[in-house]
Structures are given as structure tokens and as C-alpha cells.
Scaffold this active site. Structure first.
Site, PDB file in Angstrom:
ATOM      1  CB  CYS A 100       3.363  -1.661   1.095  1.00 60.70           C
ATOM      2  SG  CYS A 100       4.599  -2.345   2.133  1.00 60.70           S
ATOM      3  CG  HIS A 142       0.819  -0.488   6.121  1.00 62.09           C
ATOM      4  ND1 HIS A 142       0.550  -0.784   5.006  1.00 62.09           N
ATOM      5  CD2 HIS A 142       2.199  -0.500   6.095  1.00 62.09           C
ATOM      6  CE1 HIS A 142       1.153  -1.146   4.236  1.00 62.09           C
ATOM      7  NE2 HIS A 142       2.457  -0.922   4.793  1.00 62.09           N
ATOM      8  CD  GLU A 143       4.685   1.491   8.033  1.00 66.05           C
ATOM      9  OE1 GLU A 143       5.676   0.897   7.818  1.00 66.05           O
ATOM     10  OE2 GLU A 143       4.134   2.290   7.045  1.00 66.05           O
ATOM     11  CG  HIS A 146       5.968  -3.754   7.240  1.00 66.51           C
ATOM     12  ND1 HIS A 146       6.209  -4.504   6.082  1.00 66.51           N
ATOM     13  CD2 HIS A 146       5.389  -2.609   6.809  1.00 66.51           C
ATOM     14  CE1 HIS A 146       5.582  -3.834   4.907  1.00 66.51           C
ATOM     15  NE2 HIS A 146       5.230  -2.638   5.433  1.00 66.51           N
TER      16      HIS A 146
END
Ligand code: NI
Length: 180
Positions: A100, A142-143, A146
Site C-alpha cells: 500500500c 483493497h482500494e 480505504h
């Protein structure tokens, strides 16, 4: 537009739940998307989320033809994804290495859904939906994490598989790394 500073793990802004975009015609949104692409390119990532450059909105961009650091991963179409919703299509999961931009120099083994549907909006406010699997699905998960203030180490169930990239590369074959 320009590359912006990427916030690093420990910055409280990375732990916030980001707000949905409501105005798809604003110059601010256009500039934000341009800055995300520029920052991702400068940092050599395959994806980036608005909170990583200090903007608490539900906007992510991701995708590349060839991994910026030459890693052997399948291409992912370049995508702007706003106000996303992720739906796992089954119970299958897969472990894979992730990195990341907000956790520089580190890699960790993370379990993710293998098959997902995701929907959301383009920067011009058009809704769309995709069904994807594997690496593409990992990048999206994953994105979008955030946007809920979650970094990949929080998704790990075995912290012995968390470490510095060079040490891990030296001791293991990095099969599906990601820098996002
Ligand atoms: Ni990330």
C-alpha cells in the site's frame, strides 16, 4: 494537476469513513480524479483512494496494463470508481501479497474474496457494474477498504506474514504483490 503527498499509516485521516460524492459536475471532483491518477503514477501504484491524499470522499482509481514495477500480475482496466458497493459472489477467498502506498516498503499476506461484483459511478455520474475475480477483485477490495478507514494490515490474520518488501522478496516468491 499534480501528484499529491500520500498520507502514511498512523495518520488519523486514513481511519475515517469517507463521505459519498453527491455533486458529479464539480470542478473539484474532476481535479481530484486527475490528482489521484497523477499521484498513483508518480508513486508507482496500481490504485489509490482519495483518503490517501487527504480527501475524505468515496473515490478510488486503479488499473494498469503492465505493473509499474514489473511484477507478473494480470492487467486491470483503468477505472474511476465513485461511491462503490462491493458484493461477494460466493464464499471463496484467496490469500495474496499486498502492499500500500500508505504503508511504504511493507508487504503482507491478506485474504480477500475471489469473486465479486462491484458497482458505482464514473466521474461523470454514470452508474456501472462489473463482475471480476482474482487480482482485479483484490485491487478493488483493497482500494475500497480505504474508504472505510481500513488498511490491509487490519485484514491480516497471520502477522508473521507481514514484513519489509526486500526481506520478504528474499525469503519468499512474491506471487501476487500489489502496491495500492
Ligand atoms: Ni492502499
Amino acid at each position: 494537476m499534480a501528484a499529491r503527498e500520500v498520507l502514511k499509516m498512523g495518520n488519523p485521516n486514513l481511519r475515517q469513513v469517507a463521505a459519498p460524492v453527491v455533486d458529479f459536475s464539480s470542478r473539484e471532483l474532476e481535479d481530484l480524479v486527475a490528482d489521484l491518477w497523477d499521484t498513483m503514477a508518480t508513486e508507482g501504484g496500481v490504485g489509490i483512494a482519495a483518503p490517501q491524499i487527504g480527501v475524505s470522499l468515496r473515490v478510488v482509481v486503479f488499473g494498469m496494463e503492465v505493473h509499474p514495477r514489473g511484477l507478473d500480475v494480470p492487467p486491470v482496466p483503468r477505472t474511476v470508481l465513485i461511491n462503490p458497493i462491493i458484493t461477494p459472489l460466493d464464499d471463496e477467498t484467496e490469500l495474496g501479497w499486498e502492499g500500500c502506498l500508505s504503508v511504504p516498503g511493507m508487504r503482507g499476506m491478506v485474504r480477500r474474496h475471489l469473486h465479486i461484483r462491484y458497482s458505482g459511478f464514473t466521474e461523470s455520474g454514470h452508474s456501472f457494474e462489473h463482475e471480476v475475480e482474482g487480482y482485479h477483485a483484490r485491487v478493488v477490495q483493497h482500494e475500497c477498504d480505504h474508504l472505510d478507514g481500513v488498511l490491509y494490515p487490519q485484514r491480516m490474520d497471520d502477522l508473521t506474514l507481514f514484513g519489509y518488501e526486500d526481506e520478504i522478496a528474499a525469503s519468499l516468491a512474491l506471487e501476487e504483490p500489489e502496491q495500492a
